[in-house]
Design an enzyme around this catalytic site. Structure first.
Site, PDB file in Angstrom:
ATOM      1  N   ARG A   1      85.299  60.268 -65.953  1.00  0.00           N
ATOM      2  CA  ARG A   1      85.123  60.252 -67.399  1.00  0.00           C
ATOM      3  C   ARG A   1      83.678  59.862 -67.715  1.00  0.00           C
ATOM      4  O   ARG A   1      83.054  59.089 -66.973  1.00  0.00           O
ATOM      5  CB  ARG A   1      86.097  59.260 -68.038  1.00  0.00           C
ATOM      6  CG  ARG A   1      87.561  59.657 -67.849  1.00  0.00           C
ATOM      7  CD  ARG A   1      88.517  58.623 -68.427  1.00  0.00           C
ATOM      8  NE  ARG A   1      89.900  59.024 -68.237  1.00  0.00           N
ATOM      9  CZ  ARG A   1      90.644  58.755 -67.152  1.00  0.00           C
ATOM     10  NH1 ARG A   1      90.095  58.046 -66.166  1.00  0.00           N
ATOM     11  NH2 ARG A   1      91.884  59.161 -67.060  1.00  0.00           N
TER      12      ARG A   1
ATOM     13  N   LYS B   1      90.518  53.670 -67.455  1.00  0.00           N
ATOM     14  CA  LYS B   1      91.452  53.860 -68.565  1.00  0.00           C
ATOM     15  C   LYS B   1      92.825  53.288 -68.242  1.00  0.00           C
ATOM     16  O   LYS B   1      93.477  52.693 -69.100  1.00  0.00           O
ATOM     17  CB  LYS B   1      91.572  55.353 -68.886  1.00  0.00           C
ATOM     18  CG  LYS B   1      92.462  55.676 -70.078  1.00  0.00           C
ATOM     19  CD  LYS B   1      92.460  57.166 -70.356  1.00  0.00           C
ATOM     20  CE  LYS B   1      93.328  57.494 -71.569  1.00  0.00           C
ATOM     21  NZ  LYS B   1      93.333  58.941 -71.866  1.00  0.00           N
TER      22      LYS B   1
ATOM     23  N   HIS C   1      82.636  65.568 -70.695  1.00  0.00           N
ATOM     24  CA  HIS C   1      84.035  65.427 -70.296  1.00  0.00           C
ATOM     25  C   HIS C   1      84.561  66.721 -69.685  1.00  0.00           C
ATOM     26  O   HIS C   1      85.531  66.714 -68.912  1.00  0.00           O
ATOM     27  CB  HIS C   1      84.877  65.039 -71.511  1.00  0.00           C
ATOM     28  CG  HIS C   1      86.140  64.310 -71.169  1.00  0.00           C
ATOM     29  ND1 HIS C   1      87.232  64.944 -70.635  1.00  0.00           N
ATOM     30  CD2 HIS C   1      86.491  63.009 -71.288  1.00  0.00           C
ATOM     31  CE1 HIS C   1      88.207  64.063 -70.450  1.00  0.00           C
ATOM     32  NE2 HIS C   1      87.786  62.879 -70.818  1.00  0.00           N
TER      33      HIS C   1
ATOM     34  N   ARG D   1      85.556  67.532 -65.936  1.00  0.00           N
ATOM     35  CA  ARG D   1      86.869  67.172 -65.402  1.00  0.00           C
ATOM     36  C   ARG D   1      87.821  68.373 -65.415  1.00  0.00           C
ATOM     37  O   ARG D   1      88.460  68.677 -64.403  1.00  0.00           O
ATOM     38  CB  ARG D   1      87.460  66.007 -66.189  1.00  0.00           C
ATOM     39  CG  ARG D   1      86.703  64.709 -65.951  1.00  0.00           C
ATOM     40  CD  ARG D   1      87.125  63.594 -66.897  1.00  0.00           C
ATOM     41  NE  ARG D   1      88.519  63.220 -66.815  1.00  0.00           N
ATOM     42  CZ  ARG D   1      89.059  62.503 -65.837  1.00  0.00           C
ATOM     43  NH1 ARG D   1      88.300  62.105 -64.822  1.00  0.00           N
ATOM     44  NH2 ARG D   1      90.337  62.173 -65.866  1.00  0.00           N
TER      45      ARG D   1
ATOM     46  N   HIS E   1      94.650  60.349 -63.269  1.00  0.00           N
ATOM     47  CA  HIS E   1      95.638  60.561 -64.309  1.00  0.00           C
ATOM     48  C   HIS E   1      96.851  59.674 -64.063  1.00  0.00           C
ATOM     49  O   HIS E   1      97.115  59.262 -62.934  1.00  0.00           O
ATOM     50  CB  HIS E   1      96.077  62.033 -64.353  1.00  0.00           C
ATOM     51  CG  HIS E   1      95.085  62.919 -65.030  1.00  0.00           C
ATOM     52  ND1 HIS E   1      95.105  64.292 -64.933  1.00  0.00           N
ATOM     53  CD2 HIS E   1      94.022  62.615 -65.813  1.00  0.00           C
ATOM     54  CE1 HIS E   1      94.098  64.808 -65.634  1.00  0.00           C
ATOM     55  NE2 HIS E   1      93.432  63.808 -66.178  1.00  0.00           N
TER      56      HIS E   1
ATOM     57  N   TYR F   1      98.568  49.351 -55.105  1.00  0.00           N
ATOM     58  CA  TYR F   1      97.988  49.909 -53.882  1.00  0.00           C
ATOM     59  C   TYR F   1      97.747  51.405 -53.973  1.00  0.00           C
ATOM     60  O   TYR F   1      97.183  52.019 -53.068  1.00  0.00           O
ATOM     61  CB  TYR F   1      98.899  49.626 -52.682  1.00  0.00           C
ATOM     62  CG  TYR F   1     100.292  50.192 -52.790  1.00  0.00           C
ATOM     63  CD1 TYR F   1     100.547  51.523 -52.462  1.00  0.00           C
ATOM     64  CD2 TYR F   1     101.355  49.410 -53.205  1.00  0.00           C
ATOM     65  CE1 TYR F   1     101.819  52.054 -52.554  1.00  0.00           C
ATOM     66  CE2 TYR F   1     102.639  49.932 -53.297  1.00  0.00           C
ATOM     67  CZ  TYR F   1     102.859  51.253 -52.967  1.00  0.00           C
ATOM     68  OH  TYR F   1     104.124  51.764 -53.080  1.00  0.00           O
TER      69      TYR F   1
END
Length: 301
Positions: free
Chosen positions: A140, A167, A230, A233, A256, A266
């Site tokens: 991002r 995010k 952006h 991506r 995502h 993990y």
């Protein structure tokens, strides 16, 4: 109740996400519902408050506010202080929000032209390096401009972004291709003594402006409905899927939210061997497109 929920949940969020959610609650919900007993708040009362947000034309914010309030109610139910969530009764009551897609180039020939334009960029060398790195790592824009030298491991060829910057609030690993390493090594003599890889032109103690990459793309002749920072991506996602790379590896590399929260601690290293292979293939593929060569997909899953 809302502040209690926010305090407990914010430990797993990025700082910006935490601040945005709290601002929404404080500015748009608390003035009308902040002092009401949570058990007594009903759907029509909540809808009236959300309509006030919609009346400003902020339809997307109204939808987000309904989601936040719903999460507060569900927390209240879980802790025995409410019996139901009235926000669920409001599904479909608010003005629908049309999905927004970041402008992106996905045609291989056009991508090749874009990479050539980036390589020929005339301007700040720091900006040029950020532009060159952006398609190789497809993070991002905020993650790119706030990249710090301490996050780079040249021996392991990894960039590890700490959870508070992400995010989803969890650490993210970007395997660095040979080309990405070369870009970082080229700019290290210029900015390596400071905190940020891409510092502001006005102050080395601050990161590059959030508008720098998009402004550079505009200077190169790409309009905002053609390509954005952006957009790298979706460019990577589209082409990697087309060339048969595993969906799970692509989605994990894009950071995502397709993971089980229980395993989030993990999960940041999930699919890492395949992602290393994929990121080097992607960098080589972009080189081939920039050279104008016919690219044959040799990827084997």
């Amino acid at each position: 109740m809302a502040l209690e929920w926010h305090t407990k949940q914010s430990t797993t969020w990025a700082e910006s996400t935490s601040a945005n959610i709290k601002l929404c609650l404080v500015a748009d919900i608390f003035p009308w519902l902040g002092n009401r007993p949570i058990k007594e708040i009903n759907a029509p009362e909540l809808l009236a408050v959300l309509r006030k947000i919609e009346s400003r034309g902020a339809h997307e914010k109204a939808q987000r506010a309904r989601e936040y309030v719903g999460r507060v109610f569900r927390y209240a139910i879980q802790t025995g202080r409410a019996e139901r969530d009235p926000s669920g009764d409001l599904r479909g009551a608010l003005t629908p929000v049309k999905a927004k897609h970041h402008a992106s180039i996905t045609d291989p020939k056009a991508i090749g032209a874009l990479i050539r334009s980036i390589n020929g960029f005339v301007g700040s060398y720091t900006t040029k390096c950020a532009l060159q790195l952006a398609p190789l790592v497809f993070v991002r824009p905020g993650e790119l401009r706030q990249a710090e030298w301490t996050e780079i491991d040249f021996d392991k060829k990894e960039w590890r972004i700490p959870g508070h910057k992400m995010k989803m609030g969890e650490q993210h690993i970007i395997p660095l291709s040979r080309q990405a390493i070369e870009i970082l090594e080229s700019i290290q003599p210029l900015t390596g003594n400071g905190k940020y890889i891409f510092p502001s032109i006005r102050s080395t103690v601050r990161p590059m402006s959030e508008n720098t990459v998009n402004a550079a793309l505009r200077r190169m002749g790409y309009e905002k409905d053609e390509m954005t920072g952006h957009g790298f991506r979706s460019m990577a996602s589209t082409l990697l899927h087309e060339h048969g790379w595993p969906h799970e590896a692509i989605e994990r590399q894009l950071a995502h939210a397709e993971r089980n929260k229980v395993s989030a601690s993990y999960n940041f290293a999930e699919h890492l061997p395949k992602r290393r292979e994929m990121m080097q293939w992607w960098a080589d593929y972009l080189d081939e497109l920039a050279a104008g060569a016919k690219v044959i997909n040799l990827q084997k899953i």
